[in-house]
Enzyme design. Structure first.
Site, PDB file in Angstrom:
ATOM      1  NE  ARG A  42      -3.987  -1.736   2.379  1.00 48.66           N
ATOM      2  CZ  ARG A  42      -4.104  -3.044   2.538  1.00 48.66           C
ATOM      3  NH1 ARG A  42      -3.037  -3.764   2.833  1.00 48.66           N
ATOM      4  NH2 ARG A  42      -5.262  -3.641   2.406  1.00 48.66           N
ATOM      5  CG  HIS A  69      -3.661   3.157   2.483  1.00 51.43           C
ATOM      6  ND1 HIS A  69      -4.592   2.245   2.042  1.00 51.43           N
ATOM      7  CD2 HIS A  69      -2.799   3.337   1.463  1.00 51.43           C
ATOM      8  CE1 HIS A  69      -4.306   1.894   0.808  1.00 51.43           C
ATOM      9  NE2 HIS A  69      -3.219   2.542   0.423  1.00 51.43           N
ATOM     10  CB  SER A 110      -6.277   4.842   0.383  1.00 53.17           C
ATOM     11  OG  SER A 110      -6.503   4.890   1.768  1.00 53.17           O
ATOM     12  NE  ARG A 111     -11.539  -1.439   1.307  1.00 54.52           N
ATOM     13  CZ  ARG A 111     -11.106  -2.531   1.873  1.00 54.52           C
ATOM     14  NH1 ARG A 111     -11.004  -2.609   3.179  1.00 54.52           N
ATOM     15  NH2 ARG A 111     -10.773  -3.579   1.154  1.00 54.52           N
ATOM     16  CB  THR A 112      -8.090   5.286   5.292  1.00 50.68           C
ATOM     17  OG1 THR A 112      -8.203   3.935   5.698  1.00 50.68           O
ATOM     18  CG2 THR A 112      -8.093   6.182   6.510  1.00 50.68           C
TER      19      THR A 112
END
Length: 140
Positions: A42, A69, A110-112
């Site tokens: 990542r 992340h 990135s989901r965050t």
């Protein structure tokens, strides 16, 4: 006498510029632009700056083989906060780094922190001496 009074003001005028353009700028430039590990990782695209002293920041790439992340962001803060450098996440994704084949693939999101500009990431990697001979592909 007036000349001596005028000359005594010079240190007060020069000091802020000296502080702004020497110490803080050197610490900002001293941060490596790229730190990624071998394999599938990542990564985060990060804008760093010295809060209150530099008008423009510097964009860096950080990647690691971690679960999310946020762990990369925590390591970035551990690295930069002692130097007084602030970090703003521009986005994230994944990097497949194959140094044996001299190939890098940049993809995902990135989901965050949301998606990074993979083209910008590619340009930073190509400018870095370690990866200038690599074939870098971007998949949106």
């Amino acid at each position: 006498m007036k000349m001596f009074k005028s000359l005594s003001l010079i240190p007060r005028i020069v000091s802020p510029f000296q502080k702004c353009y020497s110490t803080d700028l050197i610490s900002l430039v001293g941060v490596p632009r790229v730190k990624i590990t071998k394999g599938q990782n990542r990564y985060l695209l990060v804008n760093i700056h010295t809060h209150g002293f530099t008008k423009y920041g510097r964009v860096i790439v950080r990647g690691a083989d971690v679960d999310n992340h946020l762990a990369i962001f925590d390591s970035i803060l551990e690295e930069l906060e002692p130097e007084g450098i602030c970090a703003k996440i521009l986005g994230g994704g994944r990097i497949l780094n194959e140094p044996d084949n001299k190939k890098i693939k940049i993809y995902g999101t990135s989901r965050t922190f949301g998606g990074a500009d993979h083209t910008r990431t590619r340009n930073i990697l190509q400018a870095w001496t370690t990866y200038k001979d690599f074939k870098i592909t971007v998949k949106q």
